[in-house]
Design a protein around this motif. Structure first.
Motif, short mmCIF file in Angstrom:
data_model
loop_
_atom_site.label_atom_id
_atom_site.label_comp_id
_atom_site.label_asym_id
_atom_site.label_seq_id
_atom_site.Cartn_x
_atom_site.Cartn_y
_atom_site.Cartn_z
N ILE A 295 0.50 -1.23 0.30
CA ILE A 295 -0.18 0.58 -0.21
C ILE A 295 0.29 1.09 0.06
O ILE A 295 0.31 1.92 -0.77
CB ILE A 295 -1.45 -0.12 1.76
N GLY A 296 2.36 1.30 0.86
CA GLY A 296 3.16 2.51 0.44
C GLY A 296 3.77 2.37 -0.39
O GLY A 296 4.00 3.62 -0.80
N GLN A 297 4.25 1.62 -1.51
CA GLN A 297 4.65 1.53 -2.82
C GLN A 297 3.43 1.95 -4.22
O GLN A 297 3.65 2.72 -4.32
CB GLN A 297 4.27 0.40 -3.05
N ALA A 298 2.07 2.04 -3.89
CA ALA A 298 0.89 2.60 -3.89
C ALA A 298 0.83 3.70 -3.81
O ALA A 298 0.16 4.93 -4.52
CB ALA A 298 0.06 1.77 -3.75
N GLY A 322 -4.49 5.66 1.49
CA GLY A 322 -3.59 4.36 2.11
C GLY A 322 -3.41 4.75 3.05
O GLY A 322 -3.14 3.24 4.32
N MET A 323 -3.17 5.17 4.40
CA MET A 323 -3.27 4.88 6.10
C MET A 323 -4.55 4.29 6.14
O MET A 323 -4.44 3.34 6.94
CB MET A 323 -3.70 6.67 6.55
N VAL A 324 -5.76 4.79 5.69
CA VAL A 324 -6.68 4.19 6.13
C VAL A 324 -6.63 2.64 6.10
O VAL A 324 -7.26 1.73 6.82
CB VAL A 324 -7.86 4.71 5.97
N LEU A 325 -6.65 2.57 4.54
CA LEU A 325 -6.32 0.93 4.59
C LEU A 325 -5.67 -0.07 5.32
O LEU A 325 -5.94 -0.89 5.33
CB LEU A 325 -6.20 0.54 2.19
N SER A 326 -4.76 1.00 5.44
CA SER A 326 -3.64 0.35 6.22
C SER A 326 -3.89 -0.16 6.98
O SER A 326 -3.30 -1.39 8.14
CB SER A 326 -2.11 0.89 6.37
#
Length: 456
Positions: A295-298, A322-326
């Protein structure tokens, strides 16, 4: 809850990019596990030698990948600013490939001195010799792996992240077949033992690189970037840009990877049982980490698109999604570690065997702390990726060095050796270090406009 169309589009874009990258990361871990599975059948000495060699090789290549690893961020910014930006994306990627070759040569030089490094760290002379022999072959995969890393960023930035998944998926059976043929001499092939495993890894890396080149050549959208034409024409300003943002990334990787490597040495000083339990628990945490890492790469790519376009709202959406999904995933994996630790340990060890009870008890205790890892490490991975999308890498590097080493490692030593917590104290120190870095990065992300990282 109703989401705006822009937010829904950002969620779809993040899942489209992150999904294949996460799967590719998990398959890459499976690739390493396949090597270990075959080598373990050769006996404890070859396994120990290979473990040391792989640790040195992996950290070296991973760290040096940071030098060329910002191809995705710079290319995404160029696309966001000027549409396809064919010429600039081509130059950025080509110079990324140049840096990958240079980084690979440096990695080869480091690995060539592997046996000497093993002896300097007090390893058994026989194990060090076997490890050095293994590294002498493995080092030839450094350049193909680093080149593939650049091409993975290129195809992902241009909307083809599934290529990374396909390459990793095809590489897995190829690597297993190579090990089967060359480690044990199946089907008339020579039985080369540990050297056979190394040769199989090199062959897999070369074939993986060839698959990326073939995919780019045969894809109509990617082919128009004419990536490999006039390859030897230098673009020194692009190299300097890549180095300026990439060198701090390499140092950050060394800081984090070195922290966990040093933690293993601390555990070894506490006791062999603690070290074994640490290895088990860290393997599980590392596997779960592949999701926020993807997710961080995305986030790096998507934030880069909006950054190049000067879209401050889009930058905020991409980082938030990204943060919420992580964190959603991290909460699930943390709950599993806390609620069913024996379940997650079962693939690694027979938890029902009474002889393993002391090891399992320690591993379960570490997993309880590892649950906090999931939240802190997942958050810092995505925020770090988002900041890299803004080409902000120097201050995060300083946060990583201070948080991981001054705080995390210092607390790990203090709690591990000066309190009854022992191994659990080491893990608490690591978790607190990760949490501090995550909070510092999050504060910097929230103040991005005030700090001038992006215009309001």
């Amino acid at each position: 809850m109703r989401f705006s169309p822009a937010l829904r589009a950002e969620i779809r874009a993040t899942l489209h990019l992150a999904g294949p990258l996460v799967i590719a990361g998990l398959l890459q871990m499976a690739l390493g596990a396949t090597d270990i599975a075959f080598i373990a059948r050769l006996g404890p000495e070859p396994l120990a030698a290979a473990s040391l060699a792989v640790a040195l090789f992996s950290v070296t290549v991973w760290a040096l990948s940071g030098l060329s690893g910002q191809v995705g961020a710079l290319a995404a910014a160029a696309i966001g600013a000027r549409g396809p930006a064919v010429r600039e994306v081509r130059r950025i990627t080509r110079m990324g490939l140049w840096l990958a070759v240079a980084s690979g040569l440096l990695a080869m030089a480091i690995c060539a001195g592997g046996e000497r490094l093993m002896l300097l760290t007090g390893q058994d002379q026989r194990i060090a010799a076997m490890s050095g022999d293994y590294l002498g072959i493995m080092l030839w995969s450094a350049i193909p792996l680093l080149l593939s890393n650049v091409l993975r960023a290129f195809v992902s930035t241009l909307g083809r992240p599934v290529f990374a998944t396909v390459v990793a998926l095809l590489s897995l059976p190829l690597n297993a077949l190579g090990n089967y043929l060359l480690v044990f001499g199946a089907w008339g092939a020579p039985a080369l033992g540990l050297r056979g495993a190394a040769i199989a890894s090199v062959a897999t890396a070369l074939i993986g690189l060839l698959m990326y080149v073939t995919a780019i050549h045969n894809d109509r959208r990617l082919r128009r970037y004419y990536l490999f034409g006039n390859f030897w024409r230098p673009d020194w300003p692009q190299i300097r840009r890549l180095m300026a943002v990439g060198l701090p990334v390499s140092i950050t990787i060394v800081a984090e990877a070195g922290l966990f490597g040093a933690a293993a040495f601390l555990m070894g000083r506490i006791g062999a049982l603690e070290l074994a339990a640490h290895t088990l628990a860290l393997s599980i945490a590392s596997l779960a980490f592949q999701v926020p890492f993807g997710i961080g790469q995305a986030a790096t790519i998507l934030v880069g698109y909006h950054f190049g376009a000067g879209d401050a709202a889009g930058v905020g959406r991409a980082g938030l999604v990204g943060m919420v999904l992580s964190q959603v995933f991290a909460l699930g994996s943390a709950a599993l570690m806390v609620g069913a630790p024996l379940l997650v340990l079962t693939p690694w060890i027979d938890t029902g065997n009474a002889a393993n009870a002391p090891l399992v008890e320690l591993a379960v205790a570490y997993l309880l702390v590892g649950a906090a890892f999931q939240l802190a490490d997942g958050l810092q991975a995505v925020v770090l990726g988002a900041l890299r999308g803004l080409q902000d890498t120097r201050t995060p590097m300083a946060y990583a060095i201070g948080g991981y080493w001054l705080v995390g490692f210092g607390l790990a030593i203090g709690l591990g050796f000066n309190t009854p917590l022992r191994g659990t104290g080491v893990w608490l120190g690591l978790a607190i270090g990760l949490l501090i870095v995550a909070v510092l990065l999050l504060v910097r992300w929230r103040r991005r406009v005030r700090l001038g990282l992006i215009a309001a």
